[in-house]
Design a protein around this motif. Structure first.
Motif, PDB file in Angstrom:
ATOM      1  N   PHE A 155       3.750  -6.041  15.005  1.00  0.00           N
ATOM      2  CA  PHE A 155       4.227  -4.488  15.692  1.00  0.00           C
ATOM      3  C   PHE A 155       5.324  -3.607  14.390  1.00  0.00           C
ATOM      4  CE2 PHE A 155       2.873  -5.131  20.672  1.00  0.00           C
ATOM      5  CZ  PHE A 155       2.232  -5.923  20.767  1.00  0.00           C
ATOM      6  N   TRP A 156       4.742  -2.553  14.397  1.00  0.00           N
ATOM      7  CA  TRP A 156       5.506  -1.893  13.547  1.00  0.00           C
ATOM      8  C   TRP A 156       6.236  -0.715  14.477  1.00  0.00           C
ATOM      9  CZ3 TRP A 156       6.310  -3.047   8.898  1.00  0.00           C
ATOM     10  CH2 TRP A 156       5.429  -3.850   7.465  1.00  0.00           C
ATOM     11  N   HIS A 157       7.995  -0.520  13.863  1.00  0.00           N
ATOM     12  CA  HIS A 157       8.804  -0.023  14.580  1.00  0.00           C
ATOM     13  C   HIS A 157       9.323   0.745  13.967  1.00  0.00           C
ATOM     14  CE1 HIS A 157      10.169  -3.663  17.332  1.00  0.00           C
ATOM     15  NE2 HIS A 157       9.208  -3.569  17.549  1.00  0.00           N
ATOM     16  N   PRO A 158       9.505   1.763  14.429  1.00  0.00           N
ATOM     17  CA  PRO A 158       9.589   3.548  13.399  1.00  0.00           C
ATOM     18  C   PRO A 158       9.922   3.091  12.474  1.00  0.00           C
ATOM     19  CG  PRO A 158      10.863   3.446  15.429  1.00  0.00           C
ATOM     20  CD  PRO A 158      10.566   2.319  15.385  1.00  0.00           C
ATOM     21  N   LYS A 159      10.922   2.311  12.169  1.00  0.00           N
ATOM     22  CA  LYS A 159      12.145   2.394  10.602  1.00  0.00           C
ATOM     23  C   LYS A 159      10.753   1.457   9.310  1.00  0.00           C
ATOM     24  CE  LYS A 159      16.907   3.098  11.398  1.00  0.00           C
ATOM     25  NZ  LYS A 159      17.875   2.131  11.847  1.00  0.00           N
ATOM     26  N   GLY A 160      10.063   0.516  10.202  1.00  0.00           N
ATOM     27  CA  GLY A 160       8.471  -0.287   9.651  1.00  0.00           C
ATOM     28  C   GLY A 160       7.927   1.087   8.600  1.00  0.00           C
ATOM     29  N   MET A 161       7.210   2.314   9.636  1.00  0.00           N
ATOM     30  CA  MET A 161       6.407   2.792   8.955  1.00  0.00           C
ATOM     31  C   MET A 161       6.993   3.517   8.300  1.00  0.00           C
ATOM     32  SD  MET A 161       3.889   2.202  10.920  1.00  0.00           S
ATOM     33  CE  MET A 161       2.594   3.955  10.764  1.00  0.00           C
ATOM     34  N   ILE A 162       8.507   3.694   8.405  1.00  0.00           N
ATOM     35  CA  ILE A 162       8.467   5.144   7.181  1.00  0.00           C
ATOM     36  C   ILE A 162       8.653   3.850   5.866  1.00  0.00           C
ATOM     37  CG2 ILE A 162      10.910   5.602   6.370  1.00  0.00           C
ATOM     38  CD1 ILE A 162      11.975   6.177   9.035  1.00  0.00           C
ATOM     39  N   ILE A 163       8.577   2.839   5.864  1.00  0.00           N
ATOM     40  CA  ILE A 163       8.787   2.291   4.711  1.00  0.00           C
ATOM     41  C   ILE A 163       6.884   2.221   3.859  1.00  0.00           C
ATOM     42  CG2 ILE A 163       8.388   0.134   3.534  1.00  0.00           C
ATOM     43  CD1 ILE A 163      10.784  -0.535   5.941  1.00  0.00           C
ATOM     44  N   ARG A 164       6.091   1.806   5.556  1.00  0.00           N
ATOM     45  CA  ARG A 164       4.980   1.553   5.780  1.00  0.00           C
ATOM     46  C   ARG A 164       4.039   3.008   4.651  1.00  0.00           C
ATOM     47  NH1 ARG A 164       0.852  -2.074   8.311  1.00  0.00           N
ATOM     48  NH2 ARG A 164      -0.606  -0.300   7.918  1.00  0.00           N
ATOM     49  N   ASN A 165       4.897   3.760   4.985  1.00  0.00           N
ATOM     50  CA  ASN A 165       3.644   5.733   5.023  1.00  0.00           C
ATOM     51  C   ASN A 165       4.521   6.082   3.384  1.00  0.00           C
ATOM     52  OD1 ASN A 165       2.539   5.521   7.231  1.00  0.00           O
ATOM     53  ND2 ASN A 165       4.322   6.820   8.149  1.00  0.00           N
ATOM     54  N   LEU A 166       6.092   5.628   3.067  1.00  0.00           N
ATOM     55  CA  LEU A 166       5.672   6.026   2.032  1.00  0.00           C
ATOM     56  C   LEU A 166       5.269   5.440   0.939  1.00  0.00           C
ATOM     57  CD1 LEU A 166      10.050   6.461   2.499  1.00  0.00           C
ATOM     58  CD2 LEU A 166       8.160   8.230   1.782  1.00  0.00           C
ATOM     59  N   ILE A 167       4.845   3.944   1.507  1.00  0.00           N
ATOM     60  CA  ILE A 167       4.091   2.835   0.219  1.00  0.00           C
ATOM     61  C   ILE A 167       2.827   3.644   0.085  1.00  0.00           C
ATOM     62  CG2 ILE A 167       3.366   0.922  -0.628  1.00  0.00           C
ATOM     63  CD1 ILE A 167       5.342  -0.334   1.415  1.00  0.00           C
ATOM     64  N   LEU A 168       2.676   4.400   0.749  1.00  0.00           N
ATOM     65  CA  LEU A 168       1.110   4.682   1.085  1.00  0.00           C
ATOM     66  C   LEU A 168       0.971   6.309   0.084  1.00  0.00           C
ATOM     67  CD1 LEU A 168      -0.142   2.988   4.613  1.00  0.00           C
ATOM     68  CD2 LEU A 168      -0.801   2.320   2.349  1.00  0.00           C
ATOM     69  N   ASP A 169       1.471   6.577   0.983  1.00  0.00           N
ATOM     70  CA  ASP A 169       1.764   7.854   0.395  1.00  0.00           C
ATOM     71  C   ASP A 169       1.960   7.800  -1.376  1.00  0.00           C
ATOM     72  OD1 ASP A 169       2.291   9.128   2.569  1.00  0.00           O
ATOM     73  OD2 ASP A 169       4.572   9.969   2.368  1.00  0.00           O
ATOM     74  N   TYR A 170       2.768   6.847  -2.155  1.00  0.00           N
ATOM     75  CA  TYR A 170       2.359   7.008  -2.930  1.00  0.00           C
ATOM     76  C   TYR A 170       0.785   6.359  -3.858  1.00  0.00           C
ATOM     77  CZ  TYR A 170       3.867   4.945  -7.907  1.00  0.00           C
ATOM     78  OH  TYR A 170       3.333   4.435  -8.860  1.00  0.00           O
ATOM     79  N   TRP A 171       0.266   5.394  -3.021  1.00  0.00           N
ATOM     80  CA  TRP A 171      -0.372   4.848  -3.019  1.00  0.00           C
ATOM     81  C   TRP A 171      -1.480   5.914  -3.585  1.00  0.00           C
ATOM     82  CZ3 TRP A 171      -5.057   4.050  -0.540  1.00  0.00           C
ATOM     83  CH2 TRP A 171      -6.279   2.987  -1.433  1.00  0.00           C
ATOM     84  N   ARG A 172      -2.148   6.615  -2.587  1.00  0.00           N
ATOM     85  CA  ARG A 172      -2.885   7.416  -2.677  1.00  0.00           C
ATOM     86  C   ARG A 172      -2.537   8.560  -4.295  1.00  0.00           C
ATOM     87  NH1 ARG A 172      -2.105   7.837   3.816  1.00  0.00           N
ATOM     88  NH2 ARG A 172      -4.277   7.384   4.119  1.00  0.00           N
ATOM     89  N   LYS A 173      -1.959   9.248  -3.795  1.00  0.00           N
ATOM     90  CA  LYS A 173      -1.106   9.963  -5.387  1.00  0.00           C
ATOM     91  C   LYS A 173      -1.871   9.194  -6.516  1.00  0.00           C
ATOM     92  CE  LYS A 173       2.836  10.475  -7.759  1.00  0.00           C
ATOM     93  NZ  LYS A 173       2.933  11.392  -8.933  1.00  0.00           N
ATOM     94  N   ILE A 174      -1.592   8.039  -6.469  1.00  0.00           N
ATOM     95  CA  ILE A 174      -2.169   7.164  -8.308  1.00  0.00           C
ATOM     96  C   ILE A 174      -4.164   7.358  -7.504  1.00  0.00           C
ATOM     97  CG2 ILE A 174      -1.897   4.704  -8.877  1.00  0.00           C
ATOM     98  CD1 ILE A 174       0.628   6.738  -9.230  1.00  0.00           C
ATOM     99  N   HIS A 175      -3.708   6.604  -6.534  1.00  0.00           N
ATOM    100  CA  HIS A 175      -5.653   6.446  -5.789  1.00  0.00           C
ATOM    101  C   HIS A 175      -6.540   7.400  -6.867  1.00  0.00           C
ATOM    102  CE1 HIS A 175      -4.594   2.846  -5.205  1.00  0.00           C
ATOM    103  NE2 HIS A 175      -5.984   2.307  -5.076  1.00  0.00           N
ATOM    104  N   ILE A 176      -5.906   9.139  -6.388  1.00  0.00           N
ATOM    105  CA  ILE A 176      -5.856  10.656  -6.330  1.00  0.00           C
ATOM    106  C   ILE A 176      -6.420  10.729  -8.092  1.00  0.00           C
ATOM    107  CG2 ILE A 176      -6.073  12.739  -5.550  1.00  0.00           C
ATOM    108  CD1 ILE A 176      -5.357  11.892  -2.804  1.00  0.00           C
ATOM    109  N   GLU A 177      -4.805  10.221  -8.465  1.00  0.00           N
ATOM    110  CA  GLU A 177      -4.634  10.505  -9.603  1.00  0.00           C
ATOM    111  C   GLU A 177      -5.962   9.892 -11.000  1.00  0.00           C
ATOM    112  OE1 GLU A 177      -0.394  11.719 -10.076  1.00  0.00           O
ATOM    113  OE2 GLU A 177      -1.339   9.257 -10.825  1.00  0.00           O
ATOM    114  N   SER A 178      -6.617   8.898  -9.902  1.00  0.00           N
ATOM    115  CA  SER A 178      -7.554   7.664 -10.999  1.00  0.00           C
ATOM    116  C   SER A 178      -8.704   7.475 -10.447  1.00  0.00           C
ATOM    117  CB  SER A 178      -6.844   6.065 -10.616  1.00  0.00           C
ATOM    118  OG  SER A 178      -5.219   6.603 -10.749  1.00  0.00           O
ATOM    119  N   GLY A 179      -9.268   8.928 -10.001  1.00  0.00           N
ATOM    120  CA  GLY A 179     -10.238   9.176  -9.532  1.00  0.00           C
ATOM    121  C   GLY A 179     -11.114   8.595  -8.555  1.00  0.00           C
TER     122      GLY A 179
END
Length: 640
Positions: A266-290
Motif C-alpha cells: 500500500f503506497w502512502h502519500p509520501k511514498g507516492m511522491i518518491i514513486r512519481n518523482l522517480i517515474l517523472d525522471y524515468w519518462r523524461k529519459i525514455h522519451i529522450e531515448s526514443g
RNA sequence: GCCGAUGUAGCUCAACUGGCAGAGCAACUCAUUCGUAAUGAGUAGGUUACCGGUUCAAUUCCGGUCAUCGGCUCCA
C-alpha cells in the motif's frame, strides 16, 4: 636438498624435510606465529594454498598470508566451522554432517539430526566450542584412499556422496582432536587461533540446494582473529538494521503492508511522491531515448497465455479469474500485451527499432516464505520496454540500454552493481539454435561494453537468455534490478512480422528490458542505500520550517507560501513546542533542510538554514535559499 | 512451499513457575512563547493476531490457522 624462496624473508636450502612453520620459525619466530596459511608456487608454476604444517618436499616459492588477508579470514571461518561441528558432535553424537564452508563474513555447517534445534541450543554449542578452542587442537591433514575414507565416514550418506564425486583417487581428511572431517583445507594451525566467534542463526537448508532433497539444519556463525573485529562486525549489522526499508517505510509513512493483502504493498502519500518523482525522471529519459509509452490491460484471456507459453511454463506463478464464464489471467509479465499492440497493424522495416515502454503492473504468485518488504512482493510495477528490431540492430540497442542503466543508476547514487549473464533454463521454448544465437549475442554485447560479469547457468527466462544487473541492500544481500532479455521465441509464437525491403514478410527480434526492475524493489533499495536520507530532489519533504515561537508564525507562513509557490515540498511546524523538539522531529523524519525562523530572521527578512544532522548553519536571504534549492534539485544532486 | 523463531496500546518493550494487562514515546487537554536533537502536568488508549482445547481461572499450557522475521528453494 630442496630450494625454498620465501617472499620478504629470503632463499633457503633444506637438507631435511621440514614443515613451513618450523622453517619460518627458525628464521623469524614472530612471523611464523603470525602467518595463517601459505600460498605455494611449485616449479611448474602451479599454485596452491597450504597449511602452516605443510611438509616441504620439493622446490617451492612460499608467500605467507597474514591475518588481514582475505584468504586467511576464509580459512579461519572454515576452521571455525569444523570446531562447531566437533562441538555439535560432542553434544549430539548422532548428528550426520554434510558440508561446512566459509562464506562472506562467516561460515555455516549443514547437518542432519532427528531433533529440533532452537536458538537456545546455540549457547551450549558455543560453550563447547570455547573448550575446544582452549584445548588448542592442531588441524592434522591426512591423505587417504577413497576406500579408507568410505570406512571413516560409513553411516554418513552425505560424506559418502561427496567422496564418490571426488575425481582423484586420494581424498584429504583433517583430524582435530578425535574428530575427522572430509575436507581439502587449508586450515589454521590449531584451534587456539580462533580469537573470537559467534553463532548467529539457525536455518533449514536443502542438501545440495535441491528442493527435492532432505532439509538439513544449518547453523551460521562468524569468527575473527581479534575480539574487536567481532564487536565491530556485530555493531555493523546492528547499524545496517537501522537502514531497513521496511522500518523506514513505516516510520516515514511511505508505504505499508497489511494482513488483508500479504505481499501487496500500500503506497502512502509520501511514498507516492518518491514513486512519481522517480517515474517523472524515468519518462523524461525514455522519451529522450526514443521510446514511446504504452499501457496494456492487467487481465487478459487465458488463450493469450497459452499462445505465449506462460500457461506451460509460468502457470504456478499466475492468478486466474473468471469473467462471464470465460477464463482470464492476471498478467505476470507485460510482453504479450506489448505484442498485441505491435500486431494491431502492419509494420515496415523502416520503422525499426520500435521501442514500446510500459510501466506495467504485474502480479505473480510468490511462495509465502519468500515475501520480503518491497524487495519481494506479489504485485509490482515493472519499468518495462519491448523493443522490436532487426537482428542487425541488436548490438547498438543493447549497448544503448546498458548505457541507460549506467546513467540512471548513477543519478540514484548506485555506484556498485554487478552483472550476470543468465543462460538457457531446462524449462524453455525455442530451438537450441535460437538459444545459441541469443546467448552469443548477449555475451558479445557485454564484452563490447567492457562489463565484468559472471555466467549464471540455467537462469534465463523461459523465452530467452538475459543480462541481469544486481544491487546490494543494507545487509549486502544482492537483488536483481535491471535485466535485458533477448527473445527470438515470442515473435514466432505470436507470428509477428514486418515488411522488408524485399517486399517479403520477415520475423522481427524482441528485446525485453527493465532498468529499475520493479519500481517497488528499486525504491526499497534506494531507501536502504541512503538509510532513508534521500537526496533533496526525491525527499518527500524537502524543507521543515520551524518558527521559534508563535510570534513568528505569520512570517513563517510567508516563507512557507513562497516555497510552495516555487514548487518545493515544505512543511510548517507551527505547534507551540520548543525549537529543540521541532528540530529533533525534523531529524527523525529525515527532512534534509530545516529553516529556523525567529526575531533575527523576521527583522532582516532572511532564513536560517540548518542541514540535517546539524552543522553548517547559515543565515541567508530568501532568494539565496531558493537558488540553493533550485541548483541542487535541478541537477538531481545525490548530496546537499 | 520447507526449517526455525516471533506476534501484548499507533511505535519500542515489560508482566517470576497460570491469578483483575503495565511503562516510555506518540495522540488528546491544560500550562509554558522557548535559538539548533525530547518543557511540565493531566487524560484517553488493549477481545494480548485469529480459532479451538485443557483449567475454578489462559497473554502465560496444548493444537490449528494467519501474518511477520532469519534462512533454504524460487525470483524483478
Amino acid at each position: 636438498m630442496v630450494n625454498i624462496d620465501v617472499e620478504n624473508l629470503g632463499k633457503f636450502s633444506l637438507e631435511e624435510s621440514s614443515s613451513i612453520f618450523n622453517l619460518i620459525s627458525s628464521k623469524n619466530k614472530e612471523l611464523a606465529r603470525k602467518a595463517i596459511i601459505a600460498e605455494l608456487t611449485f616449479k611448474d608454476g602451479a599454485k596452491k594454498f597450504a597449511d602452516m604444517n605443510f611438509v616441504i618436499s620439493s622446490d617451492l616459492k612460499i608467500k605467507l598470508l597474514l591475518p588481514d588477508d582475505e584468504k586467511s579470514i576464509d580459512t579461519l571461518n572454515h576452521s571455525t566451522s569444523h570446531v562447531m561441528a566437533i562441538a555439535i558432535k560432542n553434544i549430539y553424537p548422532e548428528a550426520k554432517f554434510a558440508i561446512g564452508p566459509s562464506i562472506k563474513d562467516g561460515f555455516y555447517y549443514d547437518f542432519e539430526i532427528d531433533k529440533t534445534i532452537s536458538p537456545g541450543d546455540l549457547k551450549p554449542i558455543e560453550d563447547e566450542m570455547k573448550k575446544i578452542i582452549s584445548s588448542n587442537y592442531p588441524f592434522e591433514r591426512k591423505e587417504v584412499t577413497k576406500d579408507e575414507a568410505r570406512e571413516i565416514f560409513k553411516g554418513n550418506p552425505y560424506k559418502l556422496e561427496l567422496i564418490n564425486d571426488i575425481k582423484d583417487e586420494k581424498v584429504i581428511t583433517y583430524k582435530t582432536g578425535n574428530f575427522i572431517d572430509l575436507c581439502s583445507g587449508p586450515h589454521i594451525i590449531s584451534t587456539g587461533r580462533i580469537a573470537a566467534f559467534k553463532l548467529l542463526s539457525i536455518a533449514g537448508a536443502y542438501w545440495r540446494g535441491d528442493e527435492k532433497n532432505k532439509m538439513l539444519i544449518r547453523i551460521y556463525g562468524t569468527s575473527f582473529f581479534k575480539k574487536e573485529d567481532l564487536k565491530d562486525y556485530l555493531d555493523k549489522i546492528e547499524r545496517a538494521k537501522l537502514s531497513d526499508h521496511r522500518k523506514i517505510g513505516k516510520d516515514l509513512e511511505l508505504f505499508s503492508f497489511h494482513d488483508e493483502a500479504p505481499g501487496f504493498p500500500f503506497w502512502h502519500p509520501k511514498g507516492m511522491i518518491i514513486r512519481n518523482l522517480i517515474l517523472d525522471y524515468w519518462r523524461k529519459i525514455h522519451i529522450e531515448s526514443g521510446y514511446q509509452e504504452i499501457q496494456t490491460p492487467i487481465i487478459l484471456s487465458n488463450e493469450l497465455w497459452h499462445t505465449s507459453g506462460h500457461w506451460d511454463h509460468y502457470k504456478e506463478n499466475m492468478y486466474f479469474v473468471k469473467i462471464d464464464e470465460n477464463d482470464y489471467a492476471v498478467k505476470p509479465m507485460n510482453c504479450p500485451g506489448a505484442i498485441l499492440v505491435y500486431k494491431s497493424r502492419q509494420h515496415s522495416y523502416k520503422e525499426f527499432p520500435i521501442r514500446y515502454a510500459e510501466l506495467g503492473l504485474v502480479h505473480r504468485h510468490e511462495k509465502s516464505g519468500v515475501l520480503h518488504g518491497l524487495f519481494r512482493v506479489r504485485n509490482f510495477t515493472q519499468d518495462d520496454a519491448h523493443i522490436f528490431a532487426l537482428e542487425e540492430n541488436l548490438g547498438t540497442e543493447i549497448t544503448a540500454i546498458i548505457n541507460m542503466i549506467g546513467k540512471m543508476y548513477e543519478v540514484f547514487g548506485f555506484k556498485s552493481y554487478h552483472v550476470e549473464l543468465s543462460t538457457r533454463p531446462e524449462d524453455r521454448i525455442g530451438s537450441d539454435e535460437m538459444w545459441d544465437r541469443a546467448e552469443k549475442k548477449l555475451e558479445e554485447a557485454i564484452k563490447e561494453n567492457n562489463l565484468e560479469y559472471k555466467i549464471n547457468p540455467g537462469d534465463g527466462a523461459f523465452y530467452g537468455p538475459k543480462i541481469d544487473f544486481h544491487i546490494k541492500d543494507s545487509l549486502e544481500r544482492t537483488w536483481q534490478c535491471a535485466t535485458i532479455q533477448l527473445d527470438f521465441a515470442m515473435p514466432e509464437k505470436f507470428d509477428i512480422t514486418y515488411m522488408g525491403e524485399d517486399n517479403l514478410k520477415h520475423r522481427p527480434v524482441m528485446i525485453h528490458r527493465v532498468i529499475l526492475g520493479s519500481v517497488e524493489r528499486f525504491i526499497g533499495i534506494l531507501i536502504e542505500n541512503y538509510s532513508g536520507n534521500l537526496p533533496l530532489w526525491i525527499a518527500p519533504v524537502q524543507v521543515a520550517i520551524l518558527p521559534i515561537s508563535d510570534r513568528f508564525h505569520s512570517y513563517s507562513e510567508k516563507i512557507y507560501k513562497v516555497l510552495k509557490k516555487e514548487g518545493y515540498r515544505a512543511e510548517l511546524d507551527s505547534r507551540v513546542e520548543s525549537l529543540n523538539k521541532k528540530i529533533r522531529q525534523a531529524e527523525l523524519n529525515k527532512i534534509p533542510l530545516m529553516v529556523v525562523i525567529g526575531e533575527k530572521e523576521q527583522e532582516s527578512d532572511t532564513v536560517t538554514v540548518r542541514k540535517k544532522a546539524g552543522g553548517d548553519i547559515k543565515n541567508i536571504s530568501i532568494n539565496e535559499f531558493l537558488s540553493v534549492l533550485k541548483e541542487n534539485i535541478e541537477n538531481r544532486k545525490t548530496s546537499l
